[in-house]
Design a protein around this motif. Sequence first.
Motif, PDB file in Angstrom:
ATOM      1  N   UNK A  47     -24.880   2.358  -9.378  1.00 44.28           N
ATOM      2  CA  UNK A  47     -26.239   2.737  -9.003  1.00 44.28           C
ATOM      3  C   UNK A  47     -26.282   2.914  -7.489  1.00 44.28           C
ATOM      4  N   UNK A  48     -27.223   3.719  -6.986  1.00 42.09           N
ATOM      5  CA  UNK A  48     -27.345   3.855  -5.528  1.00 42.09           C
ATOM      6  C   UNK A  48     -27.715   2.514  -4.904  1.00 42.09           C
ATOM      7  N   UNK A  49     -27.287   2.321  -3.678  1.00 43.76           N
ATOM      8  CA  UNK A  49     -27.612   1.091  -2.961  1.00 43.76           C
ATOM      9  C   UNK A  49     -28.969   1.228  -2.290  1.00 43.76           C
ATOM     10  N   UNK A  50     -29.633   0.096  -2.095  1.00 46.58           N
ATOM     11  CA  UNK A  50     -30.888   0.068  -1.365  1.00 46.58           C
ATOM     12  C   UNK A  50     -30.819  -1.070  -0.358  1.00 46.58           C
ATOM     13  N   UNK A  51     -31.554  -0.918   0.721  1.00 46.57           N
ATOM     14  CA  UNK A  51     -31.578  -1.942   1.770  1.00 46.57           C
ATOM     15  C   UNK A  51     -33.008  -2.351   2.033  1.00 46.57           C
ATOM     16  N   UNK A  52     -33.226  -3.652   2.152  1.00 46.21           N
ATOM     17  CA  UNK A  52     -34.540  -4.159   2.538  1.00 46.21           C
ATOM     18  C   UNK A  52     -34.358  -5.037   3.765  1.00 46.21           C
ATOM     19  N   UNK A  53     -35.346  -4.980   4.655  1.00 44.68           N
ATOM     20  CA  UNK A  53     -35.243  -5.720   5.913  1.00 44.68           C
ATOM     21  C   UNK A  53     -36.214  -6.885   5.927  1.00 44.68           C
ATOM     22  N   UNK A  54     -35.828  -7.890   6.677  1.00 45.03           N
ATOM     23  CA  UNK A  54     -36.672  -9.054   6.907  1.00 45.03           C
ATOM     24  C   UNK A  54     -36.583  -9.410   8.375  1.00 45.03           C
ATOM     25  N   UNK A  55     -37.093 -10.550   8.739  1.00 46.20           N
ATOM     26  CA  UNK A  55     -37.047 -11.005  10.125  1.00 46.20           C
ATOM     27  C   UNK A  55     -35.598 -11.343  10.489  1.00 46.20           C
ATOM     28  N   UNK A  56     -34.912 -10.403  11.134  1.00 50.19           N
ATOM     29  CA  UNK A  56     -33.534 -10.614  11.555  1.00 50.19           C
ATOM     30  C   UNK A  56     -32.511 -10.556  10.441  1.00 50.19           C
ATOM     31  N   UNK A  57     -32.870  -9.995   9.286  1.00 45.86           N
ATOM     32  CA  UNK A  57     -31.928  -9.892   8.170  1.00 45.86           C
ATOM     33  C   UNK A  57     -32.039  -8.542   7.475  1.00 45.86           C
ATOM     34  N   UNK A  58     -30.960  -8.176   6.808  1.00 45.22           N
ATOM     35  CA  UNK A  58     -30.926  -6.999   5.949  1.00 45.22           C
ATOM     36  C   UNK A  58     -30.264  -7.430   4.644  1.00 45.22           C
ATOM     37  N   UNK A  59     -30.860  -7.049   3.523  1.00 45.85           N
ATOM     38  CA  UNK A  59     -30.301  -7.339   2.206  1.00 45.85           C
ATOM     39  C   UNK A  59     -29.968  -6.018   1.529  1.00 45.85           C
ATOM     40  N   UNK A  60     -28.718  -5.901   1.061  1.00 45.78           N
ATOM     41  CA  UNK A  60     -28.251  -4.697   0.373  1.00 45.78           C
ATOM     42  C   UNK A  60     -28.158  -5.015  -1.113  1.00 45.78           C
ATOM     43  N   UNK A  61     -28.772  -4.149  -1.926  1.00 46.44           N
ATOM     44  CA  UNK A  61     -28.773  -4.331  -3.382  1.00 46.44           C
ATOM     45  C   UNK A  61     -28.192  -3.114  -4.075  1.00 46.44           C
ATOM     46  N   UNK A  62     -27.556  -3.367  -5.211  1.00 50.52           N
ATOM     47  CA  UNK A  62     -27.120  -2.312  -6.114  1.00 50.52           C
ATOM     48  C   UNK A  62     -27.912  -2.536  -7.384  1.00 50.52           C
ATOM     49  N   UNK A  63     -28.927  -1.693  -7.599  1.00 53.31           N
ATOM     50  CA  UNK A  63     -29.858  -1.957  -8.696  1.00 53.31           C
ATOM     51  C   UNK A  63     -30.597  -3.255  -8.380  1.00 53.31           C
ATOM     52  N   UNK A  64     -30.567  -4.211  -9.298  1.00 57.99           N
ATOM     53  CA  UNK A  64     -31.203  -5.502  -9.085  1.00 57.99           C
ATOM     54  C   UNK A  64     -30.280  -6.566  -8.537  1.00 57.99           C
ATOM     55  N   UNK A  65     -29.005  -6.236  -8.342  1.00 63.31           N
ATOM     56  CA  UNK A  65     -28.024  -7.217  -7.881  1.00 63.31           C
ATOM     57  C   UNK A  65     -27.884  -7.198  -6.367  1.00 63.31           C
TER      58      UNK A  65
END
Length: 134
Positions: A47-65
Amino acid sequence: MKNYTNTLLILPITLCLSQCIVVDENGNIEGTGAATQVPAGQAGFSQPLSASTGQGTVTVREGGNVLSTFSTASPNVEQTRWYSEQEQIAVKSRGNHGPATVQLFDSRTGAEKGRVMAYDIKNGQPAWAASMAE
């Protein structure tokens, strides 16, 4: 008694054979069953990857993982850009004031691969940070 013995022999064989799926060299599935086999050389993202940002962090997900979560140089994440077909991600962050830092991370592991100050990006170099220059 003979029917009972035949049933005991036929049942395990039938169950084993019904679980086979053959995938030909073009990736087409032949037959039916519960198991699948991915042809060699066709590994990659499911699945395509997605990135979400937070205060000083980035989380990379593949689907829900969640694949990786990493910390940025500064708390305010301003931009993220995929690089090298989502194998890497460039992140621009800065404090409440002052210069921005651009970092390159491995998408799957979160390992930092490069770092440059945004004001030092000149003549499109480094290429992975070119769109984040100041």
